[in-house]
Design a protein around this motif. Structure first.
Motif, PDB file in Angstrom:
ATOM      1  N   ARG A  47      38.034 118.471 -43.676  1.00 25.12           N
ATOM      2  CA  ARG A  47      37.419 117.148 -43.501  1.00 25.12           C
ATOM      3  C   ARG A  47      36.028 117.130 -44.120  1.00 25.12           C
ATOM      4  N   VAL A  48      35.860 116.249 -45.097  1.00 18.65           N
ATOM      5  CA  VAL A  48      34.583 116.075 -45.782  1.00 18.65           C
ATOM      6  C   VAL A  48      34.025 114.701 -45.422  1.00 18.65           C
ATOM      7  N   VAL A  49      32.797 114.664 -44.939  1.00 13.71           N
ATOM      8  CA  VAL A  49      32.128 113.412 -44.601  1.00 13.71           C
ATOM      9  C   VAL A  49      30.991 113.189 -45.590  1.00 13.71           C
ATOM     10  N   GLN A  50      30.918 111.984 -46.133  1.00 16.01           N
ATOM     11  CA  GLN A  50      29.843 111.634 -47.066  1.00 16.01           C
ATOM     12  C   GLN A  50      28.898 110.615 -46.449  1.00 16.01           C
ATOM     13  N   LEU A  51      27.599 110.877 -46.614  1.00 15.53           N
ATOM     14  CA  LEU A  51      26.541 109.925 -46.281  1.00 15.53           C
ATOM     15  C   LEU A  51      25.771 109.630 -47.560  1.00 15.53           C
ATOM     16  N   SER A  52      25.408 108.370 -47.767  1.00 20.94           N
ATOM     17  CA  SER A  52      24.678 108.043 -48.983  1.00 20.94           C
ATOM     18  C   SER A  52      23.691 106.916 -48.730  1.00 20.94           C
ATOM     19  N   ASP A  53      22.578 106.973 -49.411  1.00 19.58           N
ATOM     20  CA  ASP A  53      21.605 105.874 -49.460  1.00 19.58           C
ATOM     21  C   ASP A  53      21.160 105.341 -48.095  1.00 19.58           C
ATOM     22  N   PRO A  54      20.656 106.174 -47.210  1.00 18.18           N
ATOM     23  CA  PRO A  54      20.165 105.645 -45.934  1.00 18.18           C
ATOM     24  C   PRO A  54      18.953 104.723 -46.095  1.00 18.18           C
ATOM     25  N   HIS A  55      18.089 105.022 -47.057  1.00 16.44           N
ATOM     26  CA  HIS A  55      16.873 104.227 -47.271  1.00 16.44           C
ATOM     27  C   HIS A  55      16.095 104.025 -45.975  1.00 16.44           C
ATOM     28  N   GLY A  56      16.018 105.079 -45.186  1.00 15.76           N
ATOM     29  CA  GLY A  56      15.233 105.024 -43.959  1.00 15.76           C
ATOM     30  C   GLY A  56      16.006 104.631 -42.725  1.00 15.76           C
ATOM     31  N   ARG A  57      17.254 104.230 -42.860  1.00 16.38           N
ATOM     32  CA  ARG A  57      18.031 103.797 -41.699  1.00 16.38           C
ATOM     33  C   ARG A  57      18.739 104.987 -41.067  1.00 16.38           C
ATOM     34  N   ALA A  58      18.575 105.120 -39.761  1.00 17.13           N
ATOM     35  CA  ALA A  58      19.220 106.217 -39.030  1.00 17.13           C
ATOM     36  C   ALA A  58      20.108 105.721 -37.908  1.00 17.13           C
ATOM     37  N   ARG A  59      19.886 104.479 -37.437  1.00 19.57           N
ATOM     38  CA  ARG A  59      20.634 103.956 -36.294  1.00 19.57           C
ATOM     39  C   ARG A  59      21.216 102.582 -36.620  1.00 19.57           C
ATOM     40  N   PHE A  60      22.341 102.298 -35.964  1.00 20.96           N
ATOM     41  CA  PHE A  60      23.047 101.037 -36.142  1.00 20.96           C
ATOM     42  C   PHE A  60      23.387 100.463 -34.774  1.00 20.96           C
ATOM     43  N   PRO A  74      33.324 117.076 -38.788  1.00 22.30           N
ATOM     44  CA  PRO A  74      33.523 117.445 -40.198  1.00 22.30           C
ATOM     45  C   PRO A  74      33.435 118.944 -40.435  1.00 22.30           C
ATOM     46  N   ASP A  75      34.116 119.390 -41.487  1.00 23.64           N
ATOM     47  CA  ASP A  75      33.953 120.758 -41.978  1.00 23.64           C
ATOM     48  C   ASP A  75      32.803 120.839 -42.981  1.00 23.64           C
ATOM     49  N   VAL A  76      32.630 119.773 -43.755  1.00 27.13           N
ATOM     50  CA  VAL A  76      31.583 119.707 -44.774  1.00 27.13           C
ATOM     51  C   VAL A  76      30.959 118.320 -44.720  1.00 27.13           C
ATOM     52  N   VAL A  77      29.643 118.249 -44.789  1.00 25.04           N
ATOM     53  CA  VAL A  77      28.928 116.978 -44.879  1.00 25.04           C
ATOM     54  C   VAL A  77      28.185 116.945 -46.209  1.00 25.04           C
ATOM     55  N   GLU A 101      26.215 118.180 -36.370  1.00 24.83           N
ATOM     56  CA  GLU A 101      26.814 119.473 -36.020  1.00 24.83           C
ATOM     57  C   GLU A 101      27.844 119.854 -37.080  1.00 24.83           C
ATOM     58  N   CYS A 102      27.389 120.622 -38.054  1.00 27.81           N
ATOM     59  CA  CYS A 102      28.278 121.046 -39.138  1.00 27.81           C
ATOM     60  C   CYS A 102      27.661 122.272 -39.798  1.00 27.81           C
ATOM     61  N   ALA A 103      28.496 123.250 -40.111  1.00 32.89           N
ATOM     62  CA  ALA A 103      28.000 124.498 -40.700  1.00 32.89           C
ATOM     63  C   ALA A 103      27.675 124.350 -42.181  1.00 32.89           C
ATOM     64  N   HIS A 104      28.271 123.354 -42.849  1.00 31.47           N
ATOM     65  CA  HIS A 104      28.100 123.202 -44.294  1.00 31.47           C
ATOM     66  C   HIS A 104      27.606 121.788 -44.596  1.00 31.47           C
ATOM     67  N   ILE A 105      26.308 121.643 -44.840  1.00 30.35           N
ATOM     68  CA  ILE A 105      25.710 120.350 -45.169  1.00 30.35           C
ATOM     69  C   ILE A 105      25.041 120.486 -46.529  1.00 30.35           C
ATOM     70  N   TYR A 106      25.391 119.586 -47.451  1.00 30.41           N
ATOM     71  CA  TYR A 106      24.877 119.641 -48.823  1.00 30.41           C
ATOM     72  C   TYR A 106      24.171 118.337 -49.169  1.00 30.41           C
ATOM     73  N   PHE A 107      23.192 118.459 -50.071  1.00 28.29           N
ATOM     74  CA  PHE A 107      22.395 117.298 -50.467  1.00 28.29           C
ATOM     75  C   PHE A 107      22.156 117.325 -51.967  1.00 28.29           C
ATOM     76  N   VAL A 108      22.316 116.162 -52.605  1.00 33.15           N
ATOM     77  CA  VAL A 108      21.876 115.975 -53.989  1.00 33.15           C
ATOM     78  C   VAL A 108      20.890 114.808 -54.016  1.00 33.15           C
ATOM     79  N   PRO A 109      19.827 114.896 -54.820  1.00 29.65           N
ATOM     80  CA  PRO A 109      18.792 113.862 -54.804  1.00 29.65           C
ATOM     81  C   PRO A 109      19.186 112.610 -55.561  1.00 29.65           C
TER      82      PRO A 109
END
Length: 285
Positions: A47-60, A74-77, A101-109
């Motif tokens: 299971r791969v979860v993607q997050l993109s473009d928060p622009h400062g938003r953390a809550r909904f 997720p296994d990978v974020v 809570e995930c052991a593998h979290i990756y980020f690209v700028p």
């Protein structure tokens, strides 16, 4: 005799409905579920979860980013850039991401890791400022700048390669060579597909963001980058699945319309080669 409802009451009711729609479109987080079937004979689903473009938003309205992601287990974020528009928001967003809570979290700028808003004006960050931003992010996620990493999850070998921001011309097209069960590419801008095509880089799943899905889509109209690129999943000829996320936050205008915020939850599943079928959407929560 039935009393006639005044016109101003109808107008007020319509305005309230419209306002509720705008608030929901902007502040109600959706989970897009994607199933990707790969010709593999062994290994459990990854299971791969993607997050993109928060622009400062953390809550909904329906929960925070971390709460939503943790519920998906997720296994990978993968976080594909543009964490904040104002640098003062960075500690708060990183604190939220630290709760994942995930052991593998990756980020690209993205482009907003090298620029910021000062008041209402945009300015480029200095090299030292940009390096400080990436150093802060590295305390939460593995930052990939034209670099890759191999991991094993559920008996499957994953090769994950992250491109520096192609919208700024900083990507390197070679990709991450070597054999793997799953080849996962990460980039902020969908423009990376041009380098991937030229370089003949193979992938099973390419995750990008940047466009916000147009952010405002009304009667088929949207901003230029929303028209240039598709939103969601599209199969690349003789390659894998190319995904463009609508992202989480907003830029310029603080609202969304016809393009709600999303978290992608992609299940990469093995199946017998003769049963291999194209991937498909499961549902939008």
């Amino acid at each position: 005799m039935r009393a006639k409802i005044p016109k101003r009451v109808w107008l007020a009711a319509g305005a309230l409905v419209g306002l509720a729609w705008l608030v929901t479109e902007t502040h109600w987080l959706r989970v897009v579920r994607l199933r990707v079937e790969l010709p593999l004979s062994s290994g459990r689903a990854v299971r791969v979860v993607q997050l993109s473009d928060p622009h400062g938003r953390a809550r909904f309205l329906n929960g925070s980013i971390a709460t939503t992601v943790n519920a998906l287990k997720p296994d990978v974020v993968c976080i594909t850039g543009d964490l904040v528009s104002h640098q003062s928001d960075l500690p708060r967003v990183l604190a939220e991401l630290r709760r994942i809570e995930c052991a593998h979290i990756y980020f690209v700028p993205g482009n907003w890791e090298r620029e910021t808003l000062s008041g209402f004006r945009k300015r480029l960050l200095s090299q030292a400022e940009s390096a400080a931003v990436l150093a802060a992010v590295s305390g939460v996620a593995r930052v990939l700048l034209n670099a890759g990493e191999s991991i094993t999850v559920g008996g499957l070998r994953l090769r994950i390669y992250g491109y520096d921001n192609s919208a700024c011309g900083l990507e390197r097209p070679e990709g991450f060579p070597g054999k793997a069960d799953v080849r996962l590419l990460l980039a902020h801008s969908p423009q990376i597909i041009e380098s991937v095509r030229r370089g003949g880089v193979p992938f099973d799943l390419l995750l990008t963001g940047h466009t916000h899905g147009g952010q405002i889509r009304l009667f088929g109209l949207t901003v230029a980058q929303g028209r240039r690129w598709h939103t969601g999943a599209r199969r690349e000829p003789s390659n894998g699945l190319f995904y463009v996320s609508r992202g989480l936050g907003t830029t310029r205008l603080p609202l969304r319309l016809g393009s709600p915020p999303e978290v992608l939850c992609a299940d990469l599943m093995g199946c017998q080669p003769h049963l291999h079928r194209p991937p498909y959407f499961l549902n939008l929560e």
